[in-house]
Design a protein around this motif. Sequence first.
Motif, PDB file in Angstrom:
ATOM      1  N   LEU A 353     -26.524 -92.185  19.693  1.00 53.88           N
ATOM      2  CA  LEU A 353     -25.151 -92.106  20.180  1.00 53.88           C
ATOM      3  C   LEU A 353     -24.166 -92.332  19.034  1.00 53.88           C
ATOM      4  CD1 LEU A 353     -25.254 -93.979  23.625  1.00 53.88           C
ATOM      5  CD2 LEU A 353     -25.538 -91.552  23.129  1.00 53.88           C
ATOM      6  N   ILE A 368     -21.509 -86.497  26.767  1.00 49.52           N
ATOM      7  CA  ILE A 368     -22.585 -87.317  27.324  1.00 49.52           C
ATOM      8  C   ILE A 368     -22.672 -88.642  26.579  1.00 49.52           C
ATOM      9  CG2 ILE A 368     -24.496 -86.398  25.929  1.00 49.52           C
ATOM     10  CD1 ILE A 368     -24.802 -86.988  29.605  1.00 49.52           C
ATOM     11  N   ALA A 372     -22.615 -92.304  28.150  1.00 54.86           N
ATOM     12  CA  ALA A 372     -23.824 -93.126  27.996  1.00 54.86           C
ATOM     13  C   ALA A 372     -23.589 -94.380  27.175  1.00 54.86           C
ATOM     14  CB  ALA A 372     -24.933 -92.295  27.346  1.00 54.86           C
ATOM     15  N   GLY A 376     -25.526 -97.913  27.525  1.00 49.90           N
ATOM     16  CA  GLY A 376     -26.382 -97.995  26.339  1.00 49.90           C
ATOM     17  C   GLY A 376     -26.271 -99.335  25.632  1.00 49.90           C
ATOM     18  N   ASN A 381     -30.521 -96.418  29.324  1.00 51.71           N
ATOM     19  CA  ASN A 381     -30.245 -95.139  28.668  1.00 51.71           C
ATOM     20  C   ASN A 381     -30.753 -93.900  29.391  1.00 51.71           C
ATOM     21  OD1 ASN A 381     -32.896 -95.623  28.170  1.00 51.71           O
ATOM     22  ND2 ASN A 381     -32.845 -94.902  26.064  1.00 51.71           N
ATOM     23  N   GLU A 382     -30.916 -94.005  30.701  1.00 51.76           N
ATOM     24  CA  GLU A 382     -31.300 -92.795  31.432  1.00 51.76           C
ATOM     25  C   GLU A 382     -30.310 -91.641  31.217  1.00 51.76           C
ATOM     26  OE1 GLU A 382     -32.116 -95.693  32.530  1.00 51.76           O
ATOM     27  OE2 GLU A 382     -34.099 -95.568  33.441  1.00 51.76           O
ATOM     28  N   PRO A 383     -28.992 -91.922  31.151  1.00 53.95           N
ATOM     29  CA  PRO A 383     -28.069 -90.801  30.894  1.00 53.95           C
ATOM     30  C   PRO A 383     -28.409 -90.051  29.596  1.00 53.95           C
ATOM     31  CG  PRO A 383     -26.832 -92.714  31.616  1.00 53.95           C
ATOM     32  CD  PRO A 383     -28.244 -93.164  31.447  1.00 53.95           C
ATOM     33  N   VAL A 384     -28.776 -90.776  28.540  1.00 52.09           N
ATOM     34  CA  VAL A 384     -29.142 -90.106  27.289  1.00 52.09           C
ATOM     35  C   VAL A 384     -30.420 -89.309  27.473  1.00 52.09           C
ATOM     36  CG1 VAL A 384     -29.490 -90.408  24.822  1.00 52.09           C
ATOM     37  CG2 VAL A 384     -28.255 -92.149  26.119  1.00 52.09           C
ATOM     38  N   TYR A 388     -28.706 -85.907  27.607  1.00 50.54           N
ATOM     39  CA  TYR A 388     -28.425 -85.425  26.245  1.00 50.54           C
ATOM     40  C   TYR A 388     -29.018 -84.058  25.982  1.00 50.54           C
ATOM     41  CZ  TYR A 388     -27.097 -86.119  21.382  1.00 50.54           C
ATOM     42  OH  TYR A 388     -26.504 -86.006  20.162  1.00 50.54           O
TER      43      TYR A 388
ATOM     44  N   SER B  13     -30.245 -97.892  36.594  1.00 54.03           N
ATOM     45  CA  SER B  13     -29.470 -96.712  36.237  1.00 54.03           C
ATOM     46  C   SER B  13     -28.981 -95.986  37.482  1.00 54.03           C
ATOM     47  CB  SER B  13     -30.306 -95.772  35.365  1.00 54.03           C
ATOM     48  OG  SER B  13     -31.491 -95.421  36.017  1.00 54.03           O
ATOM     49  N   GLY B  83     -28.954 -87.159  34.437  1.00 52.26           N
ATOM     50  CA  GLY B  83     -28.518 -87.614  33.121  1.00 52.26           C
ATOM     51  C   GLY B  83     -27.011 -87.506  32.950  1.00 52.26           C
ATOM     52  N   ARG B  84     -26.451 -86.404  33.434  1.00 59.04           N
ATOM     53  CA  ARG B  84     -25.001 -86.224  33.262  1.00 59.04           C
ATOM     54  C   ARG B  84     -24.216 -86.893  34.374  1.00 59.04           C
ATOM     55  NH1 ARG B  84     -24.843 -80.833  29.629  1.00 59.04           N
ATOM     56  NH2 ARG B  84     -26.192 -81.875  28.151  1.00 59.04           N
TER      57      ARG B  84
END
Lengths: 487, 100
Positions: A353, A368, A372, A376, A381-384, A388, B13, B83-84
């Motif tokens: 990031l 993103i 994140a 983070g 870090n699931e978004p990454v 990503y 998450s 993720g997004r």
Amino acid sequence: MAEDTAEKKSFLDSFAEVSAKIGNQVHLRSLRDAFATVMPIYILAGIAVLINNVVFPLFLTGDALANAQYWGNAVIQGTLNVATIVLAGIIGYCLAKNKRFENAIACVVIGIAALCIMMPQSVNSAAASIQDFTELTYKSTTDKDAEPYTVTREEVESGLAIPEGYEISSVGSSSVSNVFTKTYTGTNGLFGAIIIGLVATTVFIKFSQNEKLRVNLGEGIPPAVADSFNTMIPMLITLAIFGLIAALLHGIWATDLMTLINTCIAAPLKGFVNAGPWFVILVYTLANLLFCLGIHQSTISGVLAEPILTILITENMAMFAAGEPIPADHYMNMQIINTFALIGGSGCTLMLLADTFLFSKNKASKDIAKLALLPGIFNINEPVIYGYPIVYNLPLIIPFVLIPDLFIGLTYALTCAGILAPCVVMVPWTTPVFISGFLAVGGGTAGVVAIIWQVIEFALGMLIYLPFMKVSERAQAKQAELANAEA
Amino acid sequence: MKTILLACNAGMSTSLLVQKMQKEAQAQGLDVQIKANPLNKALEMIDQADCLLLGPQIAYAKKEAVEAAGDKPVAVIAMVDYGRMNAKKILDDAMKLMGE
């Protein structure tokens, strides 16, 4: 070419499938759930250890310090020193839940009772500290045939002189026979809790499901009464069997199951995990690779490595609290992973990031990264991983897997070299980087060294991620171009 | 009032996503309630829910979830949407699942 990718995909798929099977195995899964449930009391113990051993000594000394530390010791007494008993009950509960067995609370009782049945009933004198003696036996060091003689505590305290040429041969400690020893209720017994908790609960559930052991009390008896009997009989049989085993072990071999488990299973396992960083690196390589296929890494690491690594850090906490040095076979522990190899979450993606903010020109990546960043910082870090994305994105999979391996190896090596202090406090995995390093090694100067190491790690991680990020962005740009051309 | 249940590894998450979905639902004026839980807990609460969405990190548990869910619809959230944190898309999909 097409066939090639198909084959590759099926290999990855079967890897994911096997991993999910391991992670879903009911006993292993219960173990992972149990440790997740019990975690808060370990964290609490960590806070108490830190305040007692790092904060209080800053401004207190002597009796005032000892009085203040009574607080921390009390918290440790209720957390670390009963960790084994608590874990045995929780394991019973989690196994019952995962097996969809209705009477989970009975399994808590079974876990704790079976564990305590297997505990030694008296403390042997070697385990007691010499201050606790009631009598001392002396033997001559020069004359083998000379009669040994025994003095009582009162005699020693009244200043009885011991003749020259005699040494203590045994310490009598009858006063410690009537205690419930915390030798195995604290962190030393956790392996026993795992094994006995799982076995006893499994046996109990088996008996409970056995139709022949059900009592039929007839129509007029309320169902609740019949139910209570249906729990009691399997419980009685299970605990009686465990009692029988305890009696046999004591009668024939003069030992107990907790001691056996510790010498035959726990000690070799700890040695194995600490025979270099290789085993842990292997597990986390597989675990992080699994995350790159979209499946949570704890599916593997949570069952193969985390229980034993967690036990090691709790033992370190207990030793640190008691002011003892940390032995080399405890250098590898859960904190090396959570604090030094999981910065910003699996794969140390916080560094990716940072690279994205500083060097990326891709708008989607930057968006993103913004989304994140906040999770983070708390190592979520699931978004990454999914956004990503890292999943199925080969250029980023490589650093995602390699960087944690590198950090595990280097941190372990630095600990062995004596540069970095061994981790002695369990810090929640959601603790932000730098704070986590400072706390994990117990603060002070060692804490500052740990922060410096995390700063170096951060720079190193950014350096490694950077070229892979560029490659990934170029590939994405190309894909977008192709998609545009087709459309 | 419909209840959408989200499940992931530790519920961490997914709870992030819940907030965003809740806001989206409010904006659209939908009468739904969204809850996030670890898988085991979610399966216990399935009776009070109208549909169950799994985070992609526990996609392997779909079979188990379907068995536990009975006639309630179960789906795995697409990786990119997850993720997004594409709350609108995930909410729309969930509404379709529940036949709304």
